[in-house]
Every structure is written in structure tokens, then in C-alpha cells.
Design a protein around this motif. Structure first.
Motif, PDB file in Angstrom:
ATOM      1  N   ASP A   8     129.440  38.823  88.309  1.00 29.28           N
ATOM      2  CA  ASP A   8     128.864  37.626  88.917  1.00 29.28           C
ATOM      3  C   ASP A   8     127.713  38.059  89.810  1.00 29.28           C
ATOM      4  O   ASP A   8     127.873  38.933  90.673  1.00 29.28           O
ATOM      5  CB  ASP A   8     129.908  36.883  89.751  1.00 29.28           C
ATOM      6  CG  ASP A   8     130.967  36.207  88.888  1.00 29.28           C
ATOM      7  OD1 ASP A   8     130.855  36.282  87.653  1.00 29.28           O
ATOM      8  OD2 ASP A   8     131.904  35.614  89.455  1.00 29.28           O
ATOM      9  N   ARG A  16     131.938  38.732  94.036  1.00 31.76           N
ATOM     10  CA  ARG A  16     132.974  37.785  93.633  1.00 31.76           C
ATOM     11  C   ARG A  16     133.109  36.761  94.751  1.00 31.76           C
ATOM     12  O   ARG A  16     133.048  37.098  95.936  1.00 31.76           O
ATOM     13  CB  ARG A  16     134.327  38.474  93.415  1.00 31.76           C
ATOM     14  CG  ARG A  16     134.361  39.434  92.251  1.00 31.76           C
ATOM     15  CD  ARG A  16     134.104  38.787  90.913  1.00 31.76           C
ATOM     16  NE  ARG A  16     135.187  37.933  90.458  1.00 31.76           N
ATOM     17  CZ  ARG A  16     135.125  37.181  89.373  1.00 31.76           C
ATOM     18  NH1 ARG A  16     134.030  37.154  88.657  1.00 31.76           N
ATOM     19  NH2 ARG A  16     136.157  36.449  89.007  1.00 31.76           N
ATOM     20  N   LYS A  25     132.088  35.455  99.900  1.00 30.98           N
ATOM     21  CA  LYS A  25     131.749  36.382  98.826  1.00 30.98           C
ATOM     22  C   LYS A  25     132.030  37.819  99.260  1.00 30.98           C
ATOM     23  O   LYS A  25     131.970  38.160 100.435  1.00 30.98           O
ATOM     24  CB  LYS A  25     130.273  36.245  98.414  1.00 30.98           C
ATOM     25  CG  LYS A  25     129.289  36.824  99.422  1.00 30.98           C
ATOM     26  CD  LYS A  25     127.884  36.905  98.852  1.00 30.98           C
ATOM     27  CE  LYS A  25     126.951  37.597  99.854  1.00 30.98           C
ATOM     28  NZ  LYS A  25     125.591  37.767  99.345  1.00 30.98           N
ATOM     29  N   VAL A  50     127.466  35.929  85.087  1.00 32.98           N
ATOM     30  CA  VAL A  50     127.173  34.608  85.647  1.00 32.98           C
ATOM     31  C   VAL A  50     126.125  34.735  86.746  1.00 32.98           C
ATOM     32  O   VAL A  50     126.265  35.545  87.670  1.00 32.98           O
ATOM     33  CB  VAL A  50     128.439  33.943  86.229  1.00 32.98           C
ATOM     34  CG1 VAL A  50     128.087  32.595  86.860  1.00 32.98           C
ATOM     35  CG2 VAL A  50     129.490  33.742  85.152  1.00 32.98           C
ATOM     36  N   LEU A  52     125.175  33.183  89.719  1.00 29.81           N
ATOM     37  CA  LEU A  52     125.720  32.208  90.668  1.00 29.81           C
ATOM     38  C   LEU A  52     124.621  31.405  91.355  1.00 29.81           C
ATOM     39  O   LEU A  52     124.767  30.204  91.588  1.00 29.81           O
ATOM     40  CB  LEU A  52     126.576  32.924  91.718  1.00 29.81           C
ATOM     41  CG  LEU A  52     127.871  33.566  91.213  1.00 29.81           C
ATOM     42  CD1 LEU A  52     128.515  34.389  92.322  1.00 29.81           C
ATOM     43  CD2 LEU A  52     128.847  32.521  90.707  1.00 29.81           C
ATOM     44  N   GLY A  81     125.170  30.097  84.003  1.00 28.12           N
ATOM     45  CA  GLY A  81     124.623  29.848  85.334  1.00 28.12           C
ATOM     46  C   GLY A  81     123.222  29.279  85.310  1.00 28.12           C
ATOM     47  O   GLY A  81     122.250  30.017  85.118  1.00 28.12           O
TER      48      GLY A  81
END
Length: 241
Positions: A8, A16, A25, A50, A52, A81
Motif C-alpha cells: 500500500d 499499512r 498509518k 494500492v 492510497l 486506487g
């Protein structure tokens, strides 16, 4: 079952979130491309990435980092994303060389876009992210919840010809509490669509349980980063396809 490691991205770093909260995070690496190389060495065949920032803002915020990841691994990559128009789909699939993209917000807000993407690139390259909060589909980087029940949405996706979805229970994501197997059983009863278990994996047993149920794939993120899963061993034992 495919075992899919996850990266991510936020501000060019591998992170994460806890339950999708951008204010909670944990940073795991400043070099996501190195992580990708590590995952490939462990035997992973598909990498889940991803953006974010992109999910929240609807733009290609981490494009340069994504390019670096692609250039440093021969694994297949699925990317989600902020992918909300055909131009962005074309950018990632045709120019960057990503293998498949994950449509989330746009898939529910703009069904015609989803149809066009499927028609243009086929069901092997267009995946839909079904992010679930309290039984309903969530959008905009999990910041908004729609009025669409997730099972109803999945049935509609199947009718459109969608072949793969990534199904995430947001309340489980990043918690290391185990996935929502009840939700996945409901999906199995409702649809024949191939789904990826996403959110909450806490240990190798969770992954084995998913494999024993003959699910298509399982994403492993925080459990790996926190040292709770020997990814190389799990892939060697469980991965096929």
C-alpha cells in the motif's frame, strides 16, 4: 490458491492503515520496489499494489513509485486506487505495463465506465474492489459508504461479466484479527465470481483456512510486515495457479 503480497503506497512509501484510517498509518519501507523484489524471491506470482493517495483523491499520486515497482520485478501486478476513467486505465495497462487494474469507486458510481473498461480490456485485466462496511459498499478510499448492499453489488458485477473481485471487510483491514469468513461464505452462496480474500489475515492458519475453502486467492499484508507469516513457506505450501 494464489497467495498475494500487498504493498500500500502513501507519499511514495509502503505503509499499512488501521481499518482504512489515513491518520493511523505505519510506514514499513521507503523503497517499495525493494519490497517487490523480496516478494518475487519468496515465490509470489502476483503483487497487489494500492495507491492510497490516489484512492482518496482520484488521481495518479504515486505514479512514479508504481513505475519503479514495475521496472524492478517480473511479477504480475494488480493495481488499485484512484482509477476512475479510461484514460487512467490506459495509462497503467498500456503505458506502465501493469497487468490488471482494480476499479473501486468508479465501478459503483459509473457503471458505464466499468462496461467500457471490460469491453476494451477484457475481464482478465479489469478487477473490481468490493470494499464492505457494515454490509454496504464503501467508496472514495473508504471515506464514504454507499447505499448498495455488497451482495447485491456482486451479483450485478457478475451479470456485467466481471470475473475477479477483491473483497475487503474494512473493519478487519490492518487489525490482525482474522478475516471475515462469514462474509466470504455469503459471497460463495450468492455468486460464482472469483474473489480475493482481503483484510484481517493474522497468521498462516488464516491463509490455510482460505485455501481449504478453495477460494481463488488471499492477500497478505500486515501479517507479513509484522513478522507473523513466513511468506516464502506459505507460498511454497499453498500456492498454485
Amino acid at each position: 490458491m494464489l497467495v498475494i503480497p500487498a504493498i500500500d503506497l502513501k507519499d511514495g512509501q509502503a505503509v499499512r492503515l488501521f481499518k482504512g484510517d489515513y491518520n493511523q498509518k505505519t510506514v514499513y519501507s521507503d523503497k517499495p520496489e525493494k519490497l517487490a523484489q523480496d516478494f518475487e524471491t519468496m515465490g509470489a506470482k502476483l503483487l497487489h499494489v494500492v495507491d492510497l493517495d490516489g484512492a482518496k483523491d482520484g488521481k495518479c499520486i504515486n505514479l512514479e513509485t508504481i513505475k519503479k515497482i514495475k521496472q524492478n520485478t517480473s511479477m504480475q501486478i494488480e493495481l488499485g486506487g484512484g482509477i476512475r476513467n479510461l484514460e487512467t486505465v490506459a495509462l497503467y495497462l498500456d503505458e506502465v505495463g501493469i497487468d490488471r487494474v482494480i476499479l473501486g469507486t468508479a465501478a459503483i458510481n459509473d457503471p458505464e465506465f466499468l462496461k467500457n473498461a471490460l469491453c476494451t480490456y477484457g475481464a482478465e485485466r479489469i478487477v473490481v474492489g468490493v470494499d464492505v462496511k457494515d454490509g454496504y459498499v464503501s467508496t472514495s478510499g473508504w471515506l464514504e459508504t454507499s447505499a448498495v448492499p455488497y451482495l447485491e453489488f456482486i451479483k450485478d458485477l457478475e451479470k456485467l461479466g466481471v470475473k475477479y473481485i477483491v473483497a475487503t471487510d474494512i473493519s478487519k483491514d490492518g487489525t490482525l484479527q482474522g478475516p471475515n469468513f462469514e462474509m466470504y461464505e455469503q459471497i460463495t452462496k450468492t455468486s460464482k465470481i472469483n474473489f480475493v480474500v482481503s483484510g484481517g489475515i493474522k497468521d498462516a492458519q488464516n491463509i490455510k483456512d482460505a485455501a481449504n475453502k478453495d477460494y481463488y486467492a488471499c492477500i497478505v499484508g500486515k501479517a507479513y510486515y509484522e513478522g507473523r507469516v513466513d511468506l516464502k513457506e506459505v507460498i511454497a505450501c499453498l500456492q498454485n495457479g
